[in-house]
Structure formats: C-alpha cells, structure tokens
Write an enzyme that holds these catalytic residues in place. Sequence first.
Site, PDB file in Angstrom:
ATOM      1  N   LYS A 165       3.437  -1.554  -3.749  1.00  0.00           N
ATOM      2  CA  LYS A 165       4.333  -2.709  -3.884  1.00  0.00           C
ATOM      3  C   LYS A 165       4.885  -2.806  -5.311  1.00  0.00           C
ATOM      4  O   LYS A 165       4.645  -1.936  -6.131  1.00  0.00           O
ATOM      5  CB  LYS A 165       3.601  -3.983  -3.462  1.00  0.00           C
ATOM      6  CG  LYS A 165       3.063  -3.932  -2.018  1.00  0.00           C
ATOM      7  CD  LYS A 165       4.170  -3.978  -0.971  1.00  0.00           C
ATOM      8  CE  LYS A 165       3.766  -3.500   0.403  1.00  0.00           C
ATOM      9  NZ  LYS A 165       2.758  -4.281   1.088  1.00  0.00           N
TER      10      LYS A 165
HETATM   11  C1  LIG Z   1       2.125  -4.546   2.452  1.00  0.00           C
HETATM   12  C2  LIG Z   1       2.550  -5.585   3.394  1.00  0.00           C
HETATM   13  C3  LIG Z   1       1.674  -6.558   3.876  1.00  0.00           C
HETATM   14  C4  LIG Z   1       0.182  -6.517   3.684  1.00  0.00           C
HETATM   15  O1  LIG Z   1      -0.255  -6.387   2.411  1.00  0.00           O
HETATM   16  P1  LIG Z   1      -1.673  -5.708   2.082  1.00  0.00           P
HETATM   17  O2  LIG Z   1      -1.889  -6.111   0.675  1.00  0.00           O
HETATM   18  O3  LIG Z   1      -1.511  -4.231   2.275  1.00  0.00           O
HETATM   19  O4  LIG Z   1      -2.688  -6.277   3.011  1.00  0.00           O
HETATM   20  C5  LIG Z   1       2.194  -7.575   4.662  1.00  0.00           C
HETATM   21  N1  LIG Z   1       3.490  -7.627   4.989  1.00  0.00           N
HETATM   22  C6  LIG Z   1       4.358  -6.692   4.581  1.00  0.00           C
HETATM   23  C7  LIG Z   1       5.796  -6.818   4.975  1.00  0.00           C
HETATM   24  C8  LIG Z   1       3.915  -5.630   3.791  1.00  0.00           C
HETATM   25  O5  LIG Z   1       4.781  -4.681   3.415  1.00  0.00           O
END
Ligand SMILES: *Cc1c(COP(=O)(O)O)cnc(C)c1O
Length: 400
Positions: free
Chosen positions: A202
């Site tokens: 991210k």
């Molecule tokens: C990455 C992601 C999540 C979940 O995040 P994690 O930290 O991996 O649990 C939820 N929604 C979207 C759209 C994502 O890309």
Amino acid sequence: MNTTSTSPVTSSLPPLPYARQQIDEADIAAVVAVLRSPLLTQGPKVPEFEACVAQYCGAKHAIAVANGTAALHLAALASGAGLDDLGITSPLTFLASANCIAHTRAAVDFVDVMPETLCLDVAALAKRCDRGKAPKLVVAVDYAGVPAELPRLYELAQRYGFTLIEDAAHALGSSYEYQGETHRCGGCAHAQMATLSFHPVKIITSGEGGMVLTNDDDLARRIRRLACHGVERDHDRMTRNDGPWYHEMHELGFNYRMTDLQAALGLSQMNRLDDWCRRRREIVARYNEAFCGLADIPPWPEHTTPAFHIYVLRLSGAWRGHRRRFFERLTETGIIPQVHYIPVHLQPYYRNHVGHQPGSFPVAEDTYRRCISLPLYSSMSDEDVSRVIEVVHTILSHKP
Ligand SMILES: *Cc1c(COP(=O)(O)O)cnc(C)c1O
C-alpha cells in the site's frame, strides 16, 4: 515459443514488481528505538501514529488496528449490521471489503462499478435501494486510489439510512474537491467511517497494520473497545471501588491491536507520504501519455487528486481477450504484474452465498477480463518507468 521478438529487455535486469515498500534508515531507527524501549505494544507510538494520520486525513478519531481487514471488520460491526440486515459493496475489490459484511452475519450483495471511475455506481445503488430492501451498510472502495463519489454516496446514506464506510485502503493521500473545498480520502467528511491498510504493497506500510477513522465519538469509542476484547477501563471505578487493575468487558471483542513496532514504522513513513504520492502521480502521468491509444488507461476523474495505489491498464483492440499472454510476456522480461481483481461475487463462497452468476455485474467482469496492474511504487526510478514503457510498447505493438 519464440519470445525474444517481444522481449526487448532481458531478465538479467532486476525484477520490477507491481508494488514494493520503501524503507529508509529513519524507518529502521524508529523501529529499533521501540525495540530498546520498555513497551513493544500499548506504548506511546500507537497514539502518536493515530494522531498523525487523523490530522493528515482531517478526521477527529483514528484507531490503529492489526491490519486493514480488521479495520473493516470493526467498522462493519460498529455500523450495527447483523443478522437480517443487508450490506452492499463493489464487486471490483479485495475480498475483505465484502467479507467484513459477511462477518457481521448480514447478507452481502454488490452493485456494479462505473466504467469512468471503477468505483461504486451511485445511480445503480440508488435504484437498488428504491427497488428492494435498503442496506444497513455500504462499503465504498476508492479503487486504485481514485476517490469513490463520496458526497453523492453520503447523500444516499442519509436518504436511505445506511452507514457509509469508505474502504480507503488504496487512497491514503488521495483527495477530492467538493463545493470548493478539498477533502482527503479517509477524512470522513462524506462517510461515517473510513478504513486504511498499511500492508507493504500500500501507499505507506507498518508491516501489517490498519486504521479506522471517524468523526463520531460514539463509533470511535465502540471501535476502540472492540479492538481490545470489548473491555473498558472505568477510571472512576478503578479508583473508587476495586483498584487499578479493574476493567469491565461489555461485549465480545477481539485482540486487533497494533504494536508499537508497527506504529513507529508507520509514523516514520508518514514523513514522506506527500512526496511519495507526488511521485506516484508523476509515474502515472508518464504511463498515461505512453499508453494512451494502445490500451485503456486508468481513470483520473476531474476534481480528484488520487494517490494511485496501483496502475491498472485495460487491454483493448487486438489484445482484448489476451490478458494471460500479456501477463506472461511481461513476466518473461522481469516485469511482475498483478490482476486487481477477480470479481468478488464470482468467488465460490459468494456464488453459493448470494447466488450471483457471471453477467451480474458487467463492468466489473469486463474490467477483470482486461485489466493488468503494472509496476507502480514511489522508489521506481525514471529508468524503471522507461523500461516498463518500452516493454509494454513492444509487446502491444505486435499481434497477440
Ligand atoms: C489491502 C486491502 C484491504 C485489506 O488490508 P490488509 O491490511 O491487507 O488486511 C482491504 N480493502 C482493500 C481494497 C485492499 O486493497
């Protein structure tokens, strides 16, 4: 198979993944400092990180949790949704956006995305609310970092009485203009709650980590309590009645806490967030210019400044229908793409659960068939970007 004709760059170059974290010495020092401190968890770094992100996004409260999925789970629970309720989200998202609804035991349904933004189709949602049972909650995803149409969705939330959760996992650093004012994604100007993820792919990372943001004091208190076993410490009773150890469990919660090690990393990363978003937009602008006409380039709606978590190209023309081959050609040259996403309603669990079939959400399904995510991360050099452009050009200018 002769691949050399479409592989201008050999795989002797280092691989370029679709996403990658950026860690510097200050990040490392911040984590090491926690390791040398008395508290590895429930120390001072978590509230510092929370305050920093809350202020950046413009939200009153931020609650740090173990990951973005936990953030969504708690937000969905805090909406009050449960058995006999309905929750709606986008089919073009990561599984967790839908799973958080299912975990409350509410029914999960989907509304298609708009081809212009690949975010939730507001008109289709309104129609869905008029025709059938109104949802208790809606999870709107800022796909690829492009802000969902939050002001219009928030209007529907008020009209139909649902809780709007912005899944801003892709959108830390994204902003949109509305009625002459600029709002950051996650700021909850037009949502009851927003969630973030700090997974290494991210915009910033804390290793694993997530956050729920809200401007509502009661929701914030509830989420904080649920993240820590449903336990509350009542300072009055601690001193008056029993003693400093006293605590009360009011509901069934979880241990979804973030550690101080994670918070220290996340907090340190926040220092470079704006530079990184700028760099991401720069790369997207170069890609868009290079690929315009060769394939469908990602949406960049007016009045938005997306942070761009991923760069999603949709194949068109002769290459439409040949995503697998394109994926393999890229991989052979050391460019490691990804696909975002297999439509959630087509996952076996949701087919059995909701009964959706292929054809239910044509925009999401068409996007899935044609989409591919190319390398996009803040530490990409101009040469890395040129390499991707050159390889993509060479592949797409040949027949599939
Ligand atoms: C990455 C992601 C999540 C979940 O995040 P994690 O930290 O991996 O649990 C939820 N929604 C979207 C759209 C994502 O890309």
